[in-house]
Design a protein around this motif. Structure first.
Motif, PDB file in Angstrom:
ATOM      1  N   MET A  14     -70.190  56.353 -12.670  1.00 12.32           N
ATOM      2  CA  MET A  14     -71.422  56.869 -12.066  1.00 12.32           C
ATOM      3  C   MET A  14     -72.617  56.159 -12.692  1.00 12.32           C
ATOM      4  N   LEU A  15     -73.456  55.566 -11.862  1.00 13.77           N
ATOM      5  CA  LEU A  15     -74.679  54.934 -12.343  1.00 13.77           C
ATOM      6  C   LEU A  15     -75.686  56.026 -12.669  1.00 13.77           C
ATOM      7  N   SER A  16     -76.295  55.988 -13.856  1.00 14.62           N
ATOM      8  CA  SER A  16     -77.168  57.088 -14.247  1.00 14.62           C
ATOM      9  C   SER A  16     -78.501  56.610 -14.808  1.00 14.62           C
ATOM     10  N   PHE A  17     -79.559  57.179 -14.249  1.00 15.81           N
ATOM     11  CA  PHE A  17     -80.913  57.034 -14.763  1.00 15.81           C
ATOM     12  C   PHE A  17     -81.503  58.431 -14.990  1.00 15.81           C
TER      13      PHE A  17
ATOM     14  N   SER B 176     -96.663  55.410 -13.679  1.00 17.77           N
ATOM     15  CA  SER B 176     -96.334  55.697 -15.076  1.00 17.77           C
ATOM     16  C   SER B 176     -96.173  54.397 -15.850  1.00 17.77           C
ATOM     17  N   PRO B 177     -96.809  54.292 -17.020  1.00 20.99           N
ATOM     18  CA  PRO B 177     -96.690  53.076 -17.825  1.00 20.99           C
ATOM     19  C   PRO B 177     -95.551  53.130 -18.837  1.00 20.99           C
ATOM     20  N   THR B 178     -94.691  54.131 -18.728  1.00 21.43           N
ATOM     21  CA  THR B 178     -93.631  54.280 -19.733  1.00 21.43           C
ATOM     22  C   THR B 178     -92.247  54.219 -19.086  1.00 21.43           C
ATOM     23  N   ASN B 179     -91.251  54.764 -19.748  1.00 25.23           N
ATOM     24  CA  ASN B 179     -89.871  54.613 -19.283  1.00 25.23           C
ATOM     25  C   ASN B 179     -89.477  55.623 -18.223  1.00 25.23           C
ATOM     26  N   GLN B 180     -90.353  56.581 -17.907  1.00 22.06           N
ATOM     27  CA  GLN B 180     -90.073  57.551 -16.861  1.00 22.06           C
ATOM     28  C   GLN B 180     -90.822  57.141 -15.589  1.00 22.06           C
ATOM     29  N   GLN B 181     -90.090  56.980 -14.500  1.00 26.93           N
ATOM     30  CA  GLN B 181     -90.693  56.574 -13.237  1.00 26.93           C
ATOM     31  C   GLN B 181     -90.437  57.647 -12.185  1.00 26.93           C
TER      32      GLN B 181
ATOM     33  N   LYS C 278     -82.137  62.321   2.384  1.00 28.95           N
ATOM     34  CA  LYS C 278     -81.335  61.228   1.834  1.00 28.95           C
ATOM     35  C   LYS C 278     -80.954  61.460   0.373  1.00 28.95           C
ATOM     36  N   LEU C 279     -81.469  62.551  -0.189  1.00 23.79           N
ATOM     37  CA  LEU C 279     -81.279  62.818  -1.607  1.00 23.79           C
ATOM     38  C   LEU C 279     -79.808  62.954  -1.983  1.00 23.79           C
ATOM     39  N   GLN C 280     -79.095  63.786  -1.242  1.00 24.23           N
ATOM     40  CA  GLN C 280     -77.702  64.051  -1.568  1.00 24.23           C
ATOM     41  C   GLN C 280     -76.838  62.806  -1.438  1.00 24.23           C
ATOM     42  N   LYS C 281     -77.140  61.978  -0.442  1.00 23.07           N
ATOM     43  CA  LYS C 281     -76.382  60.746  -0.254  1.00 23.07           C
ATOM     44  C   LYS C 281     -76.545  59.816  -1.447  1.00 23.07           C
ATOM     45  N   LEU C 282     -77.791  59.704  -1.939  1.00 19.47           N
ATOM     46  CA  LEU C 282     -78.046  58.847  -3.090  1.00 19.47           C
ATOM     47  C   LEU C 282     -77.404  59.414  -4.348  1.00 19.47           C
ATOM     48  N   LYS C 283     -77.397  60.756  -4.467  1.00 21.41           N
ATOM     49  CA  LYS C 283     -76.834  61.401  -5.653  1.00 21.41           C
ATOM     50  C   LYS C 283     -75.319  61.211  -5.760  1.00 21.41           C
ATOM     51  N   GLU C 284     -74.680  60.817  -4.667  1.00 22.01           N
ATOM     52  CA  GLU C 284     -73.241  60.550  -4.718  1.00 22.01           C
ATOM     53  C   GLU C 284     -72.933  59.316  -5.563  1.00 22.01           C
ATOM     54  N   LYS C 285     -73.934  58.437  -5.712  1.00 21.74           N
ATOM     55  CA  LYS C 285     -73.706  57.186  -6.432  1.00 21.74           C
ATOM     56  C   LYS C 285     -74.595  57.009  -7.657  1.00 21.74           C
ATOM     57  N   VAL C 286     -75.720  57.730  -7.704  1.00 19.34           N
ATOM     58  CA  VAL C 286     -76.684  57.553  -8.787  1.00 19.34           C
ATOM     59  C   VAL C 286     -77.142  58.913  -9.311  1.00 19.34           C
ATOM     60  N   ALA C 287     -77.169  59.068 -10.625  1.00 17.41           N
ATOM     61  CA  ALA C 287     -77.699  60.290 -11.233  1.00 17.41           C
ATOM     62  C   ALA C 287     -79.165  60.083 -11.578  1.00 17.41           C
ATOM     63  N   PHE C 288     -80.002  61.059 -11.233  1.00 20.12           N
ATOM     64  CA  PHE C 288     -81.426  61.052 -11.551  1.00 20.12           C
ATOM     65  C   PHE C 288     -81.890  62.491 -11.611  1.00 20.12           C
TER      66      PHE C 288
ATOM     67  N   VAL D 191     -90.019  64.660  -5.183  1.00 20.17           N
ATOM     68  CA  VAL D 191     -90.297  63.755  -6.286  1.00 20.17           C
ATOM     69  C   VAL D 191     -89.092  63.764  -7.222  1.00 20.17           C
ATOM     70  N   VAL D 192     -88.581  62.575  -7.546  1.00 18.82           N
ATOM     71  CA  VAL D 192     -87.452  62.465  -8.468  1.00 18.82           C
ATOM     72  C   VAL D 192     -87.841  61.539  -9.622  1.00 18.82           C
ATOM     73  N   ARG D 193     -87.144  61.684 -10.736  1.00 16.80           N
ATOM     74  CA  ARG D 193     -87.438  60.858 -11.909  1.00 16.80           C
ATOM     75  C   ARG D 193     -86.256  59.960 -12.250  1.00 16.80           C
TER      76      ARG D 193
END
Length: 341
Positions: free
Chosen positions: A1-4, A285-290, A298-308, A320-322
């Motif tokens: 699982m790809l995770s950010f 944001s100028p830091t590590n949180q975007q 489309k949120l659930q579809k993206l969450k199948e492959k990426v954690a955010f 809004v997601v981070r």
């Protein structure tokens, strides 16, 4: 699982882990009375250019906020914070459980304003019934804020001036301090923060350590018997070496800044990917949180492959997601995310 999902989803930076393994069989006194604790404290004081500072190690951010605020404030005092501040929203009432109220102020992208702060304090003392109310006894800020934004040197100086005018300590939550110090847009250094704040902490948990935060009373102004108060709050680690060995490694050869710079570099590349794909940002944001605005459908579809992290609703059909980067984020992670998007 790809995770950010956050900046503490992986373990420790290899150099921190190596230090823990290297010292693992070495018998050492407990409760921070070991040579690594002494050495880490000296390294931190040198980095802060604050020779009179007092440094204490605890395991986590909520513990830090609870211990500092609960120990510094008098019984009749509360702490002023942005209404989005971590102590106001995401610490399960830990501060209120110490008997102290969190007095909230409106925010601008997570930050409080010096003029609004002064107006709040003036209004308190102008009230004829103020002796029946909770006194403002401390000001709490986060740098970076919960929205990844930063205080400028001018903004922090103005807040510090208000605090000193009313003899109220300024406490900075530095859980992600390293990312603020390494941002392309910052004009604040660690010694300047030590000078302008009465108390702050240097985050380790979100900056490449397994766990740990370093509390800094930059003027040698720790409350009497603060060590005992840490224990009273259940935050004293018997194996103090666990924390100090990690900070000793983080402040060796600039590792803390190396970790911060890497995460910021990755975040800037992340921003470019989202921009190229036509996504809208909730704020810059100028830091590590975007913070990115996504269609809720489309949120659930993206969450199948990426954690955010889900942050907040945006209108009726968007959210809004981070996405957060860290020491362990790689170019390969970013390339995989780009392909998925």
């Amino acid at each position: 699982m790809l995770s950010f999902e956050s900046d503490y989803i992986t373990g420790a930076h290899p150099k921190v882990l190596e230090a823990l393994i290297k010292t693992n069989y070495e018998p050492l006194p407990g409760y921070g009375n070991d040579k690594y604790s002494a050495r880490a404290k000296q390294k931190i004081k040198a980095a802060c250019e604050a020779p009179d500072a007092e440094v204490f190690f605890v395991a986590g951010g909520t513990q830090t906020n609870r211990v500092v605020i609960g120990s510094v404030l008098r019984d009749f005092e509360g702490v002023i914070a942005a209404e989005t501040g971590h102590i106001a929203l995401h610490e399960a009432g830990a501060i209120e459980a110490t008997g102290h109220k969190v007095i909230t102020l409106p925010h601008q992208n997570g930050k409080i304003d010096a003029a609004a702060l002064e107006a709040k304090i003036k209004a308190f003392y102008a009230d004829d019934s103020y002796q029946h109310m909770v006194f403002p006894g401390m000001v709490y800020i986060s740098h970076p804020t919960e929205y990844g934004t930063l205080y400028s040197k001018e903004e922090l100086s103005a807040i510090s001036s208000v605090c000193r005018a009313y003899n109220i300590p300024l406490f900075m939550d530095g859980a992600r301090l390293g990312y603020g110090l390494c941002s392309y847009e910052t004009d604040l250094t660690l010694p300047e923060i030590a000078d302008l704040c009465d108390i702050f902490y240097i985050g380790g948990t979100k900056m490449g350590a397994l766990c740990g935060e370093a509390i800094v009373f930059s003027k040698g102004n720790a409350p009497a018997h603060f060590f005992t108060m840490i224990k009273q709050h259940g935050a004293l680690t018997a194996k103090g070496r666990l924390l100090s060995v990690q900070f000793d490694a983080l402040f060796e050869d600039g590792l803390y800044y190396e970790i911060g710079k890497h995460a910021i570099d990755m975040a800037e590349k992340l921003k470019t990917i989202f921009a190229e794909k036509g996504y809208e940002f909730f704020m810059q944001s100028p830091t590590n949180q975007q913070f990115v605005i996504l269609e809720s459908a489309k949120l659930q579809k993206l969450k199948e492959k990426v954690a955010f992290s889900i942050w907040e609703p945006y209108g009726e059909s968007h959210t809004v997601v981070r996405f957060a980067t860290a020491w362990s984020t790689t170019d390969e992670d970013l390339a995989a995310l780009k392909a998925i998007l």
